[in-house]
Design a protein around this motif. Structure first.
Motif, PDB file in Angstrom:
ATOM      1  N   SER A  29       0.662  -1.321   0.092  1.00 23.93           N
ATOM      2  CA  SER A  29      -0.065   0.113   0.149  1.00 23.93           C
ATOM      3  C   SER A  29       0.935   1.309   0.069  1.00 23.93           C
ATOM      4  O   SER A  29       0.297   2.336  -0.579  1.00 23.93           O
ATOM      5  N   GLY A  30       2.039   1.220   0.314  1.00 25.09           N
ATOM      6  CA  GLY A  30       2.992   2.474   0.465  1.00 25.09           C
ATOM      7  C   GLY A  30       3.386   2.763  -0.886  1.00 25.09           C
ATOM      8  O   GLY A  30       4.069   3.903  -1.193  1.00 25.09           O
ATOM      9  N   PHE A  31       3.307   2.125  -1.896  1.00 25.40           N
ATOM     10  CA  PHE A  31       3.906   2.353  -3.172  1.00 25.40           C
ATOM     11  C   PHE A  31       2.679   2.535  -4.211  1.00 25.40           C
ATOM     12  O   PHE A  31       2.986   3.075  -5.271  1.00 25.40           O
ATOM     13  N   ASP A  32       1.365   2.604  -3.997  1.00 24.65           N
ATOM     14  CA  ASP A  32       0.374   3.192  -5.020  1.00 24.65           C
ATOM     15  C   ASP A  32      -0.470   4.139  -4.346  1.00 24.65           C
ATOM     16  O   ASP A  32      -1.615   4.317  -5.009  1.00 24.65           O
ATOM     17  N   PHE A  35      -2.245   4.320   1.762  1.00 29.06           N
ATOM     18  CA  PHE A  35      -1.614   4.363   3.333  1.00 29.06           C
ATOM     19  C   PHE A  35      -2.263   2.971   3.635  1.00 29.06           C
ATOM     20  O   PHE A  35      -3.056   2.459   3.352  1.00 29.06           O
ATOM     21  N   ARG A  36      -1.576   2.661   4.678  1.00 27.72           N
ATOM     22  CA  ARG A  36      -1.948   1.196   5.322  1.00 27.72           C
ATOM     23  C   ARG A  36      -3.240   1.323   6.129  1.00 27.72           C
ATOM     24  O   ARG A  36      -3.496   2.258   6.613  1.00 27.72           O
ATOM     25  N   THR A  37      -3.948   0.307   5.715  1.00 22.54           N
ATOM     26  CA  THR A  37      -5.301  -0.052   6.466  1.00 22.54           C
ATOM     27  C   THR A  37      -5.265  -1.364   6.868  1.00 22.54           C
ATOM     28  O   THR A  37      -4.759  -2.334   6.208  1.00 22.54           O
ATOM     29  N   ASP A  38      -6.057  -1.566   7.749  1.00 24.20           N
ATOM     30  CA  ASP A  38      -6.370  -2.921   8.505  1.00 24.20           C
ATOM     31  C   ASP A  38      -7.933  -2.970   8.784  1.00 24.20           C
ATOM     32  O   ASP A  38      -8.685  -1.994   8.955  1.00 24.20           O
ATOM     33  N   VAL A  39      -8.285  -4.200   8.527  1.00 27.55           N
ATOM     34  CA  VAL A  39      -9.739  -4.481   8.833  1.00 27.55           C
ATOM     35  C   VAL A  39     -10.020  -5.785   9.428  1.00 27.55           C
ATOM     36  O   VAL A  39      -9.297  -6.894   9.153  1.00 27.55           O
ATOM     37  N   TYR A  40     -10.737  -5.590  10.742  1.00 28.84           N
ATOM     38  CA  TYR A  40     -10.909  -6.838  11.577  1.00 28.84           C
ATOM     39  C   TYR A  40     -12.027  -6.808  12.305  1.00 28.84           C
ATOM     40  O   TYR A  40     -12.935  -5.853  12.270  1.00 28.84           O
ATOM     41  N   TYR A  46     -17.275  -4.410  13.220  1.00 30.42           N
ATOM     42  CA  TYR A  46     -16.035  -4.487  12.181  1.00 30.42           C
ATOM     43  C   TYR A  46     -15.441  -3.232  12.527  1.00 30.42           C
ATOM     44  O   TYR A  46     -15.986  -2.205  12.760  1.00 30.42           O
ATOM     45  N   ILE A  47     -14.001  -3.570  12.646  1.00 35.18           N
ATOM     46  CA  ILE A  47     -13.193  -2.198  12.608  1.00 35.18           C
ATOM     47  C   ILE A  47     -12.303  -2.106  11.540  1.00 35.18           C
ATOM     48  O   ILE A  47     -11.480  -2.997  11.038  1.00 35.18           O
ATOM     49  N   ILE A  48     -12.066  -0.658  11.142  1.00 38.60           N
ATOM     50  CA  ILE A  48     -11.290  -0.446  10.070  1.00 38.60           C
ATOM     51  C   ILE A  48     -10.286   0.434  10.815  1.00 38.60           C
ATOM     52  O   ILE A  48     -10.581   1.733  11.198  1.00 38.60           O
ATOM     53  N   GLU A  49      -8.783   0.389  10.430  1.00 38.38           N
ATOM     54  CA  GLU A  49      -7.957   1.171  11.140  1.00 38.38           C
ATOM     55  C   GLU A  49      -6.974   1.566   9.893  1.00 38.38           C
ATOM     56  O   GLU A  49      -6.605   1.005   8.982  1.00 38.38           O
ATOM     57  N   ALA A  50      -6.798   2.856   9.820  1.00 35.26           N
ATOM     58  CA  ALA A  50      -6.151   3.534   8.954  1.00 35.26           C
ATOM     59  C   ALA A  50      -4.967   4.185   9.502  1.00 35.26           C
ATOM     60  O   ALA A  50      -5.139   5.256  10.468  1.00 35.26           O
ATOM     61  N   ASP A  51      -3.478   4.017   8.980  1.00 34.36           N
ATOM     62  CA  ASP A  51      -2.388   4.732   9.691  1.00 34.36           C
ATOM     63  C   ASP A  51      -2.188   6.136   9.008  1.00 34.36           C
ATOM     64  O   ASP A  51      -1.805   6.200   7.780  1.00 34.36           O
TER      65      ASP A  51
END
Length: 128
Positions: A29-32, A35-40, A46-51
């Motif tokens: 994700s850092g190249f396109d 930014f970094r995202t996580d889904v859990y 449901y939780i979505i986190e974005a740095d």
């Protein structure tokens, strides 16, 4: 149609996109321009986190689609789209931003929510 064991064609909208995103390499994700995202998930949400380290809250926007969320940074023009395998219209959502991490919580239980033409999610600065 209310039988939970049966599904219609609309149940699969966005499933291909969601699966492709799920199987994507999270380190790319850092190249396109993203930014970094996580889904859990937890038992009830449901939780979505974005740095978004280094960005002020005023430079972040979250837009809600039918079954997707788009997180945009207004200053660096980066964005990340998160596709979900369900419709967001009947899901209560909350967004918090603290220490460079945007956290979006989506309740699993569908609710009767008032109709809204606003598709922008309000982000609350978390007080610690």
């Amino acid at each position: 149609m209310n039988d939970p064991k049966r599904s219609g064609a609309s149940d699969f909208e966005g499933l291909d996109q969601w699966l492709a995103q799920f199987l994507d390499d999270p380190f790319s994700s850092g190249f396109d321009g993203s930014f970094r995202t996580d889904v859990y998930e937890t038992s009830d949400q449901y939780i979505i986190e974005a740095d978004l380290t280094g960005l002020p809250l005023e430079k972040i926007s979250v837009l809600k689609g039918n079954s997707s969320l788009t997180i945009k940074t207004l200053s660096s023009k980066k964005e990340a789209m998160v596709f979900l395998p369900f419709c967001l219209d009947k899901r209560k959502m909350t967004a918090l931003y603290a220490n460079g991490i945007l956290e979006i919580m989506i309740l699993k239980e569908e609710q009767q929510l008032p109709a809204s033409s606003n598709n922008k999610l309000i982000i609350i600065p978390e007080q610690r």
